[in-house]
Design a protein around this motif. Structure first.
Motif, PDB file in Angstrom:
ATOM      1  N   VAL A 249     -38.977 -46.120 -23.051  1.00 37.56           N
ATOM      2  CA  VAL A 249     -40.087 -45.381 -22.461  1.00 37.56           C
ATOM      3  C   VAL A 249     -39.547 -44.108 -21.806  1.00 37.56           C
ATOM      4  N   PRO A 250     -40.090 -42.932 -22.131  1.00 34.85           N
ATOM      5  CA  PRO A 250     -39.645 -41.723 -21.429  1.00 34.85           C
ATOM      6  C   PRO A 250     -40.065 -41.793 -19.964  1.00 34.85           C
ATOM      7  N   SER A 251     -39.218 -41.320 -19.087  1.00 32.97           N
ATOM      8  CA  SER A 251     -39.587 -41.246 -17.672  1.00 32.97           C
ATOM      9  C   SER A 251     -39.117 -39.912 -17.123  1.00 32.97           C
ATOM     10  N   VAL A 252     -39.920 -39.367 -16.238  1.00 39.37           N
ATOM     11  CA  VAL A 252     -39.629 -38.057 -15.645  1.00 39.37           C
ATOM     12  C   VAL A 252     -39.684 -38.194 -14.132  1.00 39.37           C
ATOM     13  N   GLY A 253     -38.660 -37.698 -13.448  1.00 40.38           N
ATOM     14  CA  GLY A 253     -38.624 -37.745 -11.996  1.00 40.38           C
ATOM     15  C   GLY A 253     -39.641 -36.803 -11.380  1.00 40.38           C
ATOM     16  N   LEU A 254     -39.694 -36.801 -10.068  1.00 38.87           N
ATOM     17  CA  LEU A 254     -40.664 -35.995  -9.331  1.00 38.87           C
ATOM     18  C   LEU A 254     -40.399 -34.508  -9.559  1.00 38.87           C
ATOM     19  N   LEU A 255     -41.410 -33.794 -10.010  1.00 36.10           N
ATOM     20  CA  LEU A 255     -41.258 -32.393 -10.377  1.00 36.10           C
ATOM     21  C   LEU A 255     -41.627 -31.432  -9.251  1.00 36.10           C
ATOM     22  N   PHE A 256     -42.447 -31.874  -8.299  1.00 40.43           N
ATOM     23  CA  PHE A 256     -42.910 -30.947  -7.258  1.00 40.43           C
ATOM     24  C   PHE A 256     -42.081 -31.110  -5.981  1.00 40.43           C
ATOM     25  N   SER A 257     -42.054 -30.033  -5.204  1.00 35.93           N
ATOM     26  CA  SER A 257     -41.270 -30.018  -3.959  1.00 35.93           C
ATOM     27  C   SER A 257     -42.146 -30.430  -2.778  1.00 35.93           C
ATOM     28  N   ASP A 258     -41.495 -30.611  -1.630  1.00 32.75           N
ATOM     29  CA  ASP A 258     -42.235 -30.962  -0.412  1.00 32.75           C
ATOM     30  C   ASP A 258     -43.246 -29.886  -0.036  1.00 32.75           C
ATOM     31  N   LYS A 259     -42.966 -28.658  -0.432  1.00 32.32           N
ATOM     32  CA  LYS A 259     -43.866 -27.561  -0.056  1.00 32.32           C
ATOM     33  C   LYS A 259     -45.249 -27.714  -0.686  1.00 32.32           C
ATOM     34  N   LEU A 260     -45.332 -28.413  -1.828  1.00 33.26           N
ATOM     35  CA  LEU A 260     -46.640 -28.635  -2.449  1.00 33.26           C
ATOM     36  C   LEU A 260     -47.518 -29.487  -1.530  1.00 33.26           C
ATOM     37  N   GLU A 261     -46.903 -30.460  -0.877  1.00 29.56           N
ATOM     38  CA  GLU A 261     -47.670 -31.284   0.058  1.00 29.56           C
ATOM     39  C   GLU A 261     -48.071 -30.490   1.297  1.00 29.56           C
ATOM     40  N   SER A 262     -47.272 -29.512   1.671  1.00 28.08           N
ATOM     41  CA  SER A 262     -47.662 -28.633   2.786  1.00 28.08           C
ATOM     42  C   SER A 262     -48.883 -27.806   2.401  1.00 28.08           C
ATOM     43  N   LEU A 263     -48.977 -27.452   1.119  1.00 31.72           N
ATOM     44  CA  LEU A 263     -50.102 -26.643   0.635  1.00 31.72           C
ATOM     45  C   LEU A 263     -51.356 -27.478   0.426  1.00 31.72           C
ATOM     46  N   LEU A 264     -51.197 -28.664  -0.184  1.00 35.83           N
ATOM     47  CA  LEU A 264     -52.355 -29.452  -0.624  1.00 35.83           C
ATOM     48  C   LEU A 264     -52.592 -30.716   0.186  1.00 35.83           C
ATOM     49  N   GLY A 265     -51.660 -31.070   1.059  1.00 43.28           N
ATOM     50  CA  GLY A 265     -51.787 -32.317   1.797  1.00 43.28           C
ATOM     51  C   GLY A 265     -50.950 -33.420   1.169  1.00 43.28           C
ATOM     52  N   PRO A 266     -50.967 -34.610   1.763  1.00 48.37           N
ATOM     53  CA  PRO A 266     -50.118 -35.704   1.262  1.00 48.37           C
ATOM     54  C   PRO A 266     -50.473 -36.102  -0.169  1.00 48.37           C
ATOM     55  N   LYS A 267     -49.438 -36.420  -0.942  1.00 50.71           N
ATOM     56  CA  LYS A 267     -49.665 -36.863  -2.321  1.00 50.71           C
ATOM     57  C   LYS A 267     -50.310 -38.248  -2.307  1.00 50.71           C
ATOM     58  N   ARG A 268     -50.990 -38.574  -3.389  1.00 49.69           N
ATOM     59  CA  ARG A 268     -51.607 -39.901  -3.535  1.00 49.69           C
ATOM     60  C   ARG A 268     -50.605 -40.880  -4.131  1.00 49.69           C
ATOM     61  N   GLY A 269     -50.529 -42.080  -3.592  1.00 47.56           N
ATOM     62  CA  GLY A 269     -49.733 -43.136  -4.187  1.00 47.56           C
ATOM     63  C   GLY A 269     -50.438 -43.722  -5.391  1.00 47.56           C
TER      64      GLY A 269
END
Length: 582
Positions: A249-269
């Motif tokens: 199965v292909p898997s890709v690690g987290l692509l966005f930085s912490d700054k994205l959460e500063s812009l848009l708010g906490p990520k969804r689990g």
């Protein structure tokens, strides 16, 4: 001349075989390995293609792969010197390059008893995509566009196809990528798996584009029609992001930085509730993608003045945006082949080589997607005999119906009575969509059919729509567009007065991801839908892929197993009509 094309060492590994410029067979490795988006060397797809033609590996003259480690080399060196990325990222790229260059070793391991004599051709990733869009299209001339995550250090390319020639105007290079934007934001919304972008596309109509100021800070449109990313919001350009493509199965690690959460708010689990905020974010992501996409397409039409458009790359799977091309650009005709993503690179690499060394004349148009394995009624009969005890224990009755008209009439009658049908016929489809040969079918008139399917078989998110398969000539009466969509690659609005008639295939925004069905390309499926129209007055059936949280079924035993372990009502396996008794 036999030419084998492959997409290897990447998600959606695949293979195809062409003989003297005509496609003979094509399949994705996941269908044989039974692991979604399987990545690695497509040995089983290659094996199928050779067996379909009845040849051995030693008879293949050329092998084309849709990767070229030498492509865009100056851009790679320049980026490394200027940006000095994490050393782990550099090592990862070098490891991938070594894998791509060891293709002969992989053939030797997978086909140890067959000599490998073919000449190997490495075709740049986006050239292969452009070829897969244009060289099998019905167009003599077209604007051609490839947009995806990354391949060979580029994320997009565009130009013009004329005759058999492809001219590339320009590219978007690493680290800027519209595909990475969509994938990173898909992760942010809580869909972490490779290929989850379609969930964002399905969720978007439930929201409003309330985050466009933020989106336009992330994606920056350029005056030349291209786009770039605000890299402050991403990790892939400076850190080692986990990319695993090796035999699974292909898997890709987290692509966005912490700054994205500063812009848009906490990520969804992944397990967190989907709120209206997430729906609005999905709509904003889709709207931003469309802005950048149409910004590029309109520049290309102004530049070339050509009304035909051929699309490929993973982003060409965005059927919602594809369905808005006529509304938002001057293009008059669009072509997207059934495996527009990376799997289609197998076809593109093969046809690139064919037109380089074989013939400048184009003799082939891909007007259908049925290039995979097929099974005779004799083979199916043997399976049913071997599985008789299980079939009887499940309370099922088997009947052989040799009349195609009667087989389709009985199936249409069952659909009209609200039953769920497994439909397994002919050659397996090429690409991710079930197009009437490996499909689960239902009545589009039933508002509860989506819930029935999710309860009995699919068990997927309630916001994801099911598709309408419609007789080609009936499209103008039911949709607000009249177009050929044989590969289910465009979403169009359903006519307002028709939406209440087919609620099971009408999305929340009044649209449907249609598949047009023609008698010339799939006569049995056409006959079935015609029979349903005679009963119901509706020339449409609900169509979804024949699977249960797995790759689409390939073999008749997989179809039977899926039928027996779910609550499907009827299985039509070739000419065999299998009914689950009350």
């Amino acid at each position: 001349m036999y030419l084998l094309g492959i997409n290897a060492y990447h998600g959606d590994s695949s293979a195809c075989l062409i003989r003297d410029g005509v496609l003979i067979a094509a399949a994705e490795e996941e269908r044989f390995r039974r692991i979604k988006h399987w990545a690695g060397f497509p040995s089983e797809s290659i094996r199928y293609c050779l067996e379909a033609e009845g040849i051995s590996l030693s008879q293949v003259d050329h092998v084309a792969i849709n990767r070229d480690p030498k492509a865009n080399l100056l851009k790679k060196v320049s980026f490394t010197l200027k940006k000095r990325p994490d050393f782990g990222l550099v090592l990862d790229r070098l490891k991938n390059a070594r894998e791509w260059s060891s293709i002969e070793e992989n053939f030797a391991k997978a086909f140890s008893n067959q000599p490998f004599k073919a000449e190997v051709h490495h075709i740049e990733h986006h050239l292969a995509h452009l070829s897969s869009a244009f060289h099998v299209s019905p167009f003599d001339e077209a604007v051609i566009v490839s947009v995806d995550g990354f391949g060979d250090f580029a994320s997009a390319a565009w130009g013009v196809g004329r005759g058999s020639e492809i001219t590339i105007d320009d590219k978007v290079y690493f680290p800027h990528s519209l595909g990475i934007f969509y994938q990173a934001l898909t992760q942010y919304i809580g869909f972490p798996h490779y290929g989850d972008e379609y969930k964002v596309m399905g969720l978007a109509p439930y929201g409003e584009p309330n985050f466009m100021d933020e989106m336009r800070e992330i994606v920056l449109l350029q005056e030349d029609g291209s786009y770039s990313l605000n890299l402050d919001y991403f990790r892939h350009h400076k850190e080692k992001v986990e990319y695993e493509w090796d035999n699974g199965v292909p898997s890709v690690g987290l692509l966005f930085s912490d700054k994205l959460e500063s812009l848009l708010g906490p990520k969804r689990g992944e397990k967190d509730e989907l709120t209206q905020r997430h729906k609005d974010l999905a709509r904003s992501i889709q709207t931003m993608y469309e802005e950048a996409f149409f910004h590029l397409l309109n520049m290309l039409h102004r530049t070339h003045g050509i009304d035909n458009l051929a699309l490929a790359g993973g982003c060409a799977m965005n059927s919602v945006a594809n369905g808005k091309v006529y509304k938002n650009t001057p293009f008059k005709k669009i072509y997207i082949q059934s495996a527009a993503g990376d799997a289609g690179g197998a076809i593109g690499s093969a046809f690139t080589v064919w037109h380089d060394i074989g013939s400048k004349k184009r003799d082939f148009v891909m007007d259908h997607a049925y290039w995979g394995p097929e099974f005779s009624n004799v083979q199916i009969s043997m399976l049913l005999e071997a599985k008789q005890a299980e079939i009887v224990t499940a309370g099922c009755q088997v009947e052989l119906i040799n009349s195609e008209k009667e087989l389709c009439r009985r199936t249409a009658q069952a659909i009209s009575e609200g039953q769920v049908i497994g439909w397994f016929q002919g050659r397996m489809e090429w690409g991710p969509r079930a197009l009437g040969n490996r499909s689960i079918l239902g009545d589009p008139r039933r508002a509860d059919m989506k819930d029935i399917l999710n309860l009995k078989i699919k068990r997927r998110e309630s916001f994801r729509p099911f598709a309408p398969s419609i007789l080609r000539e009936a499209v103008p009466a039911w949709f607000e567009a009249d177009d050929d969509v044989p590969f289910m690659m465009q979403v169009y609005p359903i006519k307002e007065g028709r939406r209440s008639v087919i609620p099971a295939v009408t999305h929340v925004d009044g649209s449907g991801r249609l598949q047009t069905v023609s008698k010339s390309t799939n006569p049995r499926y056409y006959e079935l839908i015609s029979a349903f129209e005679e009963i119901s007055g509706v020339p449409i059936v609900l169509n979804t892929s024949f699977n249960e949280n797995e790759p689409v079924v390939c073999l008749p035993e997989e179809a039977l197993d899926c039928f027996l372990r779910t609550k499907m009502d009827v299985l039509v396996l070739g000419n065999y009509f299998i009914v689950r008794q009350e």
